[in-house]
Design a protein around this motif. Structure first.
Motif, mmCIF file in Angstrom:
data_model
loop_
_atom_site.group_PDB
_atom_site.id
_atom_site.type_symbol
_atom_site.label_atom_id
_atom_site.label_comp_id
_atom_site.label_asym_id
_atom_site.label_seq_id
_atom_site.Cartn_x
_atom_site.Cartn_y
_atom_site.Cartn_z
ATOM 1 N N SER A 26 0.753 -1.201 -0.531
ATOM 2 C CA SER A 26 -0.167 0.465 -0.196
ATOM 3 C C SER A 26 0.915 1.561 0.120
ATOM 4 O O SER A 26 0.327 2.459 0.432
ATOM 5 C CB SER A 26 -0.998 -0.258 1.531
ATOM 6 O OG SER A 26 -0.065 0.038 2.594
ATOM 7 N N GLY A 27 2.104 0.939 -0.238
ATOM 8 C CA GLY A 27 3.224 2.536 0.030
ATOM 9 C C GLY A 27 2.644 2.447 1.404
ATOM 10 O O GLY A 27 3.716 3.097 1.538
ATOM 11 N N SER A 28 2.905 1.367 2.828
ATOM 12 C CA SER A 28 3.166 2.269 3.966
ATOM 13 C C SER A 28 4.707 2.039 4.380
ATOM 14 O O SER A 28 5.283 2.713 5.331
ATOM 15 C CB SER A 28 2.025 0.798 4.420
ATOM 16 O OG SER A 28 3.456 -0.294 4.443
ATOM 17 N N GLY A 29 5.507 1.438 3.893
ATOM 18 C CA GLY A 29 6.685 1.162 4.168
ATOM 19 C C GLY A 29 7.157 -0.514 4.727
ATOM 20 O O GLY A 29 8.194 0.135 4.818
ATOM 21 N N ILE A 30 6.486 -0.722 4.665
ATOM 22 C CA ILE A 30 6.535 -1.901 5.564
ATOM 23 C C ILE A 30 7.709 -3.193 4.894
ATOM 24 O O ILE A 30 7.512 -3.362 3.078
ATOM 25 C CB ILE A 30 5.274 -3.238 5.782
ATOM 26 C CG1 ILE A 30 4.617 -2.399 7.152
ATOM 27 C CG2 ILE A 30 5.782 -3.978 5.996
ATOM 28 C CD1 ILE A 30 3.471 -2.959 7.199
ATOM 29 N N ALA A 89 4.779 -0.997 15.928
ATOM 30 C CA ALA A 89 5.398 -0.814 14.804
ATOM 31 C C ALA A 89 7.423 -1.434 14.639
ATOM 32 O O ALA A 89 6.524 -2.401 16.392
ATOM 33 C CB ALA A 89 6.112 0.965 15.433
ATOM 34 N N PHE A 90 7.539 -1.674 14.180
ATOM 35 C CA PHE A 90 9.146 -2.911 14.356
ATOM 36 C C PHE A 90 10.101 -2.141 13.578
ATOM 37 O O PHE A 90 9.604 -2.081 12.393
ATOM 38 C CB PHE A 90 8.314 -4.236 13.663
ATOM 39 C CG PHE A 90 8.758 -5.328 14.370
ATOM 40 C CD1 PHE A 90 8.786 -5.995 15.680
ATOM 41 C CD2 PHE A 90 9.840 -5.542 14.179
ATOM 42 C CE1 PHE A 90 8.932 -6.668 16.085
ATOM 43 C CE2 PHE A 90 10.239 -6.647 14.505
ATOM 44 C CZ PHE A 90 10.431 -7.637 15.520
ATOM 45 N N ASN A 111 7.313 4.071 11.963
ATOM 46 C CA ASN A 111 6.414 4.863 12.872
ATOM 47 C C ASN A 111 5.201 5.422 12.029
ATOM 48 O O ASN A 111 4.429 5.142 12.375
ATOM 49 C CB ASN A 111 7.423 5.421 14.337
ATOM 50 C CG ASN A 111 8.241 4.468 14.844
ATOM 51 O OD1 ASN A 111 8.199 3.826 15.034
ATOM 52 N ND2 ASN A 111 9.224 5.483 14.765
ATOM 53 N N ARG A 112 5.547 5.877 11.145
ATOM 54 C CA ARG A 112 4.997 6.783 10.121
ATOM 55 C C ARG A 112 3.778 5.843 9.855
ATOM 56 O O ARG A 112 2.644 6.366 10.169
ATOM 57 C CB ARG A 112 5.569 6.878 9.143
ATOM 58 C CG ARG A 112 4.744 7.475 8.182
ATOM 59 C CD ARG A 112 5.216 8.316 7.197
ATOM 60 N NE ARG A 112 5.631 7.335 6.374
ATOM 61 C CZ ARG A 112 5.275 6.621 5.697
ATOM 62 N NH1 ARG A 112 4.457 6.665 5.446
ATOM 63 N NH2 ARG A 112 6.559 5.449 4.820
ATOM 64 N N ALA A 114 2.747 2.617 11.635
ATOM 65 C CA ALA A 114 1.397 2.407 12.753
ATOM 66 C C ALA A 114 0.928 4.709 13.013
ATOM 67 O O ALA A 114 -0.408 3.972 13.910
ATOM 68 C CB ALA A 114 2.522 2.374 13.800
ATOM 69 N N ALA A 115 1.894 5.198 13.130
ATOM 70 C CA ALA A 115 0.714 6.607 13.172
ATOM 71 C C ALA A 115 0.227 7.247 12.947
ATOM 72 O O ALA A 115 -1.444 7.255 12.897
ATOM 73 C CB ALA A 115 1.702 7.763 13.927
ATOM 74 N N GLN A 116 -0.059 6.858 11.334
ATOM 75 C CA GLN A 116 -1.309 7.240 10.908
ATOM 76 C C GLN A 116 -2.482 6.451 10.592
ATOM 77 O O GLN A 116 -3.618 6.386 10.274
ATOM 78 C CB GLN A 116 -0.535 6.872 8.752
ATOM 79 C CG GLN A 116 0.227 8.125 8.368
ATOM 80 C CD GLN A 116 0.908 7.468 7.149
ATOM 81 O OE1 GLN A 116 0.760 6.759 6.776
ATOM 82 N NE2 GLN A 116 1.533 8.404 6.505
ATOM 83 N N MET A 117 -2.339 4.756 11.380
ATOM 84 C CA MET A 117 -3.266 3.953 10.609
ATOM 85 C C MET A 117 -4.046 3.971 12.073
ATOM 86 O O MET A 117 -5.322 4.628 12.449
ATOM 87 C CB MET A 117 -2.750 2.749 11.202
ATOM 88 C CG MET A 117 -2.916 1.999 9.980
ATOM 89 S SD MET A 117 -3.835 2.217 8.601
ATOM 90 C CE MET A 117 -2.581 3.763 7.333
#
Length: 364
Positions: A26-30, A89-90, A111-112, A114-117
């Protein structure tokens, strides 16, 4: 079901241990290690399939990240209004020089994201940051996360390559204490994550350094698996159950108000036993225990057995059919209700174990 919620204020119920995972589509950065997506690494490949299945993701392009969060939101709706999940976050695996070791990093959840969700679904989620203390800008990152509403800080030392007893952590510990952000850190044996080769990093006694800096430390799973050196007796101290080392810290007077344990996963087949019984029986520990589900693990069917809990005497046999059906319907609700019905030596877990909001709201 009704009995489980009696005496509980849902507005104060925060699941303190809920993993946020995906594959970054999704572009989450995961970041998910390539080994977990390659059949040439069968163990990690199967683990990924199991965890994603437990999270009921839609394994289609662009759907994995979104469907995992949608499923979590749906499960949270099955709890009483007001109850929330703390999304974790991890961070990556780093060397002592502060360099990311990508090949040893199993999972990276920014972190970004997790904060967004948590902000997007504020009715259901809070979030905890994850910052490696060997990062050169770790204190700056921590201050930024606190400013963005992070409720805690999450580590898994064996997977991330963190020695909690290292002096390299001192500036980070000082910042955690100043910001009054609790550190949720895995202790004991770790089997689920790539890179977890340095099992000794999960020795609960290594957390003395954080505690002596004034950090509020939450020992995940109450260190209820595995054995390690009794470092209080020196580097060649006897091999001792990690739970016993955790218990020693809990019974150290100067750590009262600083050391806590979460009971995430303690009802799993491989953890339910003497450690779980001790946690329930110790009335003097109850105010220092926090409930967490370790989601998505309650959805991994072979890891839990209601019949096993009945056999060990933790659950009454009459409750088993309802709990078994409840797990198929909502694993988060199952985890909560089952723990509310646990009994050992004639007592259960106090309501305060489940009403964790106050713990995470200090200093907010």
């Amino acid at each position: 079901m009704r009995a489980a919620w009696e005496g509980i204020d849902p507005d104060h119920v925060w699941d303190s241990h809920c993993h946020l995972v995906g594959n970054g589509d999704s572009g989450s950065g995961i970041y998910l290690n390539d080994a977990a997506q390659n059949v040439r690494h069968p163990l990690e490949y199967v683990q990924r399939l199991i965890f994603m299945n437990a999270g009921c993701v839609r394994d289609a392009p662009g759907q994995v990240d979104h469907s995992y969060v949608e499923r979590l939101r749906d499960l949270a709706q099955g709890l009483r209004p007001g109850a929330k999940l703390l999304l974790l976050a991890f961070d990556a695996n780093l060397t002592e020089a502060g360099e990311v070791t990508r090949e040893q990093t199993s999972l990276y959840v920014p972190n970004r994201y997790a904060a967004q969700m948590a902000q997007r679904h504020a009715q259901y989620f809070e979030w905890a940051a994850s910052i490696h203390p060997y990062r050169r800008d770790c204190v700056e990152q921590l201050e930024a996360a606190a400013g963005q509403g992070a409720r805690a800080l999450k580590w898994l030392p064996a997977a991330m390559g963190i020695d909690p007893a290292s002096r390299l952590c001192d500036p980070f510990y000082a910042a955690l204490a100043r910001l009054d952000l609790p550190l949720i850190t895995h202790a004991g044996l770790e089997r689920a994550v790539r890179g977890a080769d340095a099992q000794d990093l999960g020795n609960p006694l290594r957390l003395r350094r954080a505690l002596d800096h004034g950090v509020r430390v939450v020992v995940a799973h109450c260190a209820s698996m595995g054995e390690d050196r009794d470092l209080d007796r020196g580097p060649r101290g006897a091999i001792t159950a990690n739970f016993e080392l955790f218990a020693r810290l809990m019974d150290t007077p100067r750590y009262a108000g600083k050391l806590y344990g979460d009971i995430a996963s303690m009802t799993q087949i491989n953890r339910a036993g003497p450690a779980l019984a001790r946690v329930i029986e110790r009335g003097d520990w109850q105010a220092r225990l926090l409930n967490g589900s370790d989601y998505p693990l309650p959805g991994v069917m072979p890891l839990y057995s209601v019949d096993h809990l009945v056999k060990l005497g933790f659950i009454e046999r009459a409750a088993a059919p309802v709990l078994i059906e409840l797990r198929r319907h909502n694993p988060l609700l199952f985890d909560f209700v089952a723990k509310r019905h646990l009994r050992a030596a004639g007592r259960g877990l106090d309501a305060s174990v489940f009403e964790t909001r106050k713990f995470f709201s200090r200093g907010a």
